[in-house]
Design a protein around this motif. Structure first.
Motif, PDB file in Angstrom:
ATOM      1  N   GLU A   8     -30.197  97.896 144.841  1.00 41.89           N
ATOM      2  CA  GLU A   8     -30.036  98.724 143.640  1.00 41.89           C
ATOM      3  C   GLU A   8     -29.328  97.946 142.539  1.00 41.89           C
ATOM      4  O   GLU A   8     -29.703  98.040 141.358  1.00 41.89           O
ATOM      5  CB  GLU A   8     -29.236  99.983 143.987  1.00 41.89           C
ATOM      6  CG  GLU A   8     -28.909 100.840 142.768  1.00 41.89           C
ATOM      7  CD  GLU A   8     -27.806 101.863 143.023  1.00 41.89           C
ATOM      8  OE1 GLU A   8     -27.392 102.535 142.058  1.00 41.89           O
ATOM      9  OE2 GLU A   8     -27.348 101.978 144.178  1.00 41.89           O
ATOM     10  N   PHE A  11     -31.524  94.784 141.078  1.00 40.34           N
ATOM     11  CA  PHE A  11     -32.909  95.121 140.723  1.00 40.34           C
ATOM     12  C   PHE A  11     -33.242  94.679 139.299  1.00 40.34           C
ATOM     13  O   PHE A  11     -34.263  94.016 139.066  1.00 40.34           O
ATOM     14  CB  PHE A  11     -33.116  96.633 140.865  1.00 40.34           C
ATOM     15  CG  PHE A  11     -34.530  97.088 140.662  1.00 40.34           C
ATOM     16  CD1 PHE A  11     -35.383  97.263 141.742  1.00 40.34           C
ATOM     17  CD2 PHE A  11     -35.034  97.349 139.395  1.00 40.34           C
ATOM     18  CE1 PHE A  11     -36.690  97.692 141.572  1.00 40.34           C
ATOM     19  CE2 PHE A  11     -36.337  97.768 139.204  1.00 40.34           C
ATOM     20  CZ  PHE A  11     -37.171  97.938 140.298  1.00 40.34           C
ATOM     21  N   ILE A  12     -32.407  95.009 138.347  1.00 39.69           N
ATOM     22  CA  ILE A  12     -32.687  94.720 136.935  1.00 39.69           C
ATOM     23  C   ILE A  12     -32.695  93.219 136.679  1.00 39.69           C
ATOM     24  O   ILE A  12     -33.591  92.686 136.010  1.00 39.69           O
ATOM     25  CB  ILE A  12     -31.665  95.430 136.036  1.00 39.69           C
ATOM     26  CG1 ILE A  12     -31.805  96.953 136.171  1.00 39.69           C
ATOM     27  CG2 ILE A  12     -31.836  95.008 134.577  1.00 39.69           C
ATOM     28  CD1 ILE A  12     -30.691  97.739 135.524  1.00 39.69           C
ATOM     29  N   ALA A 201     -34.920 100.719 146.036  1.00 39.37           N
ATOM     30  CA  ALA A 201     -35.156  99.557 145.169  1.00 39.37           C
ATOM     31  C   ALA A 201     -36.196  98.618 145.794  1.00 39.37           C
ATOM     32  O   ALA A 201     -37.094  98.124 145.102  1.00 39.37           O
ATOM     33  CB  ALA A 201     -33.850  98.813 144.923  1.00 39.37           C
ATOM     34  N   SER A 204     -39.695 100.174 145.546  1.00 36.73           N
ATOM     35  CA  SER A 204     -40.140 100.388 144.164  1.00 36.73           C
ATOM     36  C   SER A 204     -40.465  99.089 143.437  1.00 36.73           C
ATOM     37  O   SER A 204     -41.157  99.099 142.405  1.00 36.73           O
ATOM     38  CB  SER A 204     -39.051 101.127 143.366  1.00 36.73           C
ATOM     39  OG  SER A 204     -38.717 102.360 143.953  1.00 36.73           O
ATOM     40  N   TYR A 205     -39.968  97.976 143.957  1.00 30.72           N
ATOM     41  CA  TYR A 205     -39.964  96.733 143.201  1.00 30.72           C
ATOM     42  C   TYR A 205     -41.355  96.228 142.846  1.00 30.72           C
ATOM     43  O   TYR A 205     -41.628  95.879 141.689  1.00 30.72           O
ATOM     44  CB  TYR A 205     -39.206  95.653 143.981  1.00 30.72           C
ATOM     45  CG  TYR A 205     -38.947  94.403 143.171  1.00 30.72           C
ATOM     46  CD1 TYR A 205     -37.874  94.347 142.289  1.00 30.72           C
ATOM     47  CD2 TYR A 205     -39.776  93.292 143.276  1.00 30.72           C
ATOM     48  CE1 TYR A 205     -37.632  93.211 141.533  1.00 30.72           C
ATOM     49  CE2 TYR A 205     -39.540  92.151 142.531  1.00 30.72           C
ATOM     50  CZ  TYR A 205     -38.469  92.116 141.656  1.00 30.72           C
ATOM     51  OH  TYR A 205     -38.243  90.999 140.899  1.00 30.72           O
ATOM     52  N   LEU A 208     -43.211  98.307 140.032  1.00 29.99           N
ATOM     53  CA  LEU A 208     -42.558  98.196 138.727  1.00 29.99           C
ATOM     54  C   LEU A 208     -42.604  96.764 138.209  1.00 29.99           C
ATOM     55  O   LEU A 208     -42.730  96.535 137.006  1.00 29.99           O
ATOM     56  CB  LEU A 208     -41.113  98.687 138.824  1.00 29.99           C
ATOM     57  CG  LEU A 208     -40.949 100.206 138.983  1.00 29.99           C
ATOM     58  CD1 LEU A 208     -39.481 100.574 139.168  1.00 29.99           C
ATOM     59  CD2 LEU A 208     -41.524 100.948 137.767  1.00 29.99           C
ATOM     60  N   ASN A 223     -33.931  98.095 132.108  1.00 34.70           N
ATOM     61  CA  ASN A 223     -32.657  98.748 132.410  1.00 34.70           C
ATOM     62  C   ASN A 223     -32.741 100.255 132.191  1.00 34.70           C
ATOM     63  O   ASN A 223     -32.287 101.049 133.033  1.00 34.70           O
ATOM     64  CB  ASN A 223     -31.559  98.142 131.536  1.00 34.70           C
ATOM     65  CG  ASN A 223     -30.197  98.753 131.803  1.00 34.70           C
ATOM     66  OD1 ASN A 223     -29.532  98.440 132.787  1.00 34.70           O
ATOM     67  ND2 ASN A 223     -29.775  99.641 130.900  1.00 34.70           N
ATOM     68  N   TRP A 226     -35.042 101.928 134.972  1.00 34.33           N
ATOM     69  CA  TRP A 226     -34.423 101.949 136.287  1.00 34.33           C
ATOM     70  C   TRP A 226     -33.247 102.921 136.344  1.00 34.33           C
ATOM     71  O   TRP A 226     -33.084 103.684 137.301  1.00 34.33           O
ATOM     72  CB  TRP A 226     -33.980 100.544 136.681  1.00 34.33           C
ATOM     73  CG  TRP A 226     -33.386 100.460 138.059  1.00 34.33           C
ATOM     74  CD1 TRP A 226     -32.137 100.048 138.398  1.00 34.33           C
ATOM     75  CD2 TRP A 226     -34.034 100.790 139.296  1.00 34.33           C
ATOM     76  NE1 TRP A 226     -31.955 100.099 139.759  1.00 34.33           N
ATOM     77  CE2 TRP A 226     -33.107 100.555 140.336  1.00 34.33           C
ATOM     78  CE3 TRP A 226     -35.303 101.268 139.613  1.00 34.33           C
ATOM     79  CZ2 TRP A 226     -33.417 100.784 141.683  1.00 34.33           C
ATOM     80  CZ3 TRP A 226     -35.616 101.499 140.958  1.00 34.33           C
ATOM     81  CH2 TRP A 226     -34.672 101.256 141.964  1.00 34.33           C
TER      82      TRP A 226
END
Length: 305
Positions: A8, A11-12, A201, A204-205, A208, A223, A226
């Motif tokens: 989490e 991720f960004i 995360a 979902s990665y 996305l 950002n 998410w």
């Protein structure tokens, strides 16, 4: 589980580092005007559905469904509108129609005129009466279903992970595949319900990443998206719904498989069985955690897209 290094918290940073910028950044758009319920599919992956309004129009980006340069296939499926108030449109009506346009824009010059790439219009029967007036009606009036497709050429600077290296799951024993898939959906459902944010995360990665890479998105946008999703997942009222009343469907020429909602209810039709309800104090809201599954060649376990 896929993407073991993703959490989490990172991720960004991880996803932002995968987005590249180019001198020319083409964005492809699909615009439609329609008078029927429908679904639209690009490269055999669902991109848009409308089971709630008989007439509608919209424009949206489709880069997320263009994995690499070359020929792209668009499929249109039209369905009757069904009951609307006191009216019952149980078959496709004579005024059923859909027009689709594919255009290309320059991401770095949004003021430039879009390039027209392709156009599709549903087939009509044209007649001229004795007085010389022309009338038209949908060629497949009275049918319960209509499908058509067309192609267009796209040239993109990126190349994102598609499903060329995935197995054709249509070749599996259907009973074995269904049992394995139901188990996988329940496992993912529990990840969301138990608020396992690092695992959310990880799952979902990939989807996305493909989206943000193909849209040349900046860190600020990544950002915002998410954090918006995490804000929903962390709601105390967030409640995953039961996995029930589903049908098994294949996409991406058999490389993707999903349990799709079997209900005809407009609110859920066209989505997978992974969805949740939550309340932020302004009434019940829904979030569809639409997930499709594939198995890479030489492997036996599902991965999520």
């Amino acid at each position: 589980m896929q993407n073991p290094e993703i959490t989490e918290k990172n991720f960004i940073n991880k996803l932002s580092s995968e987005v590249k910028r180019y001198d020319y950044e083409p964005l492809y758009y699909l615009s439609y005007e329609q008078n029927s319920c429908f679904s639209e599919i690009i490269n055999d992956i669902p991109v848009n559905v409308n089971f709630q309004k008989e007439s509608r129009g919209e424009t949206f980006e489709i880069n997320n469904f263009i994995f690499k340069s070359g020929t792209q296939k668009v499929t249109i499926r039209l369905y009757p509108a069904g009951k609307m108030g006191s009216a019952d449109f149980s078959t496709l009506m004579s005024d059923t129609d859909m027009k689709i346009e594919i255009t290309e824009a320059d991401n770095k010059n949004r003021n430039a005129k879009d390039k027209e790439i392709a156009t599709y219009i549903t087939p009509l029967d044209l007649k001229v009466d004795v007085e010389g007036y022309q009338t038209s009606k949908f060629k497949f009036t009275g049918k319960h279903y209509f499908e058509a497709n067309f192609t267009f050429e796209a040239k993109v600077p990126y190349k994102v992970k598609g499903f060329d290296n995935a197995q054709d799951l249509r070749e599996w024993n259907k009973e074995t595949l269904l049992k394995k898939l139901v188990s996988e959906y329940n496992e993912v459902k529990n990840i969301y319900q138990n608020k396992e944010y690092d695992n959310i995360a990880k799952t979902s990665y990939d989807g996305l990443r493909n989206q943000f890479v193909a849209e040349y998105q900046n860190r600020e946008h990544i950002n915002d998206v998410w954090n918006m999703l995490m804000e929903v997942y962390k709601q105390p009222t967030f409640e995953m719904q039961q996995i029930e009343d589903y049908k098994l469907m294949f996409f991406a020429e058999g490389r993707l498989v999903a349990l799709m909602q079997n209900s005809k209810a407009p609110r859920v039709r066209g989505n997978t069985v992974l969805w949740a309800k939550f309340n932020r104090g302004e009434g019940i809201e829904t979030l569809f955690c639409n997930s499709y599954f594939y198995i890479s060649k030489g492997e036996t376990e599902f991965k999520i897209y």
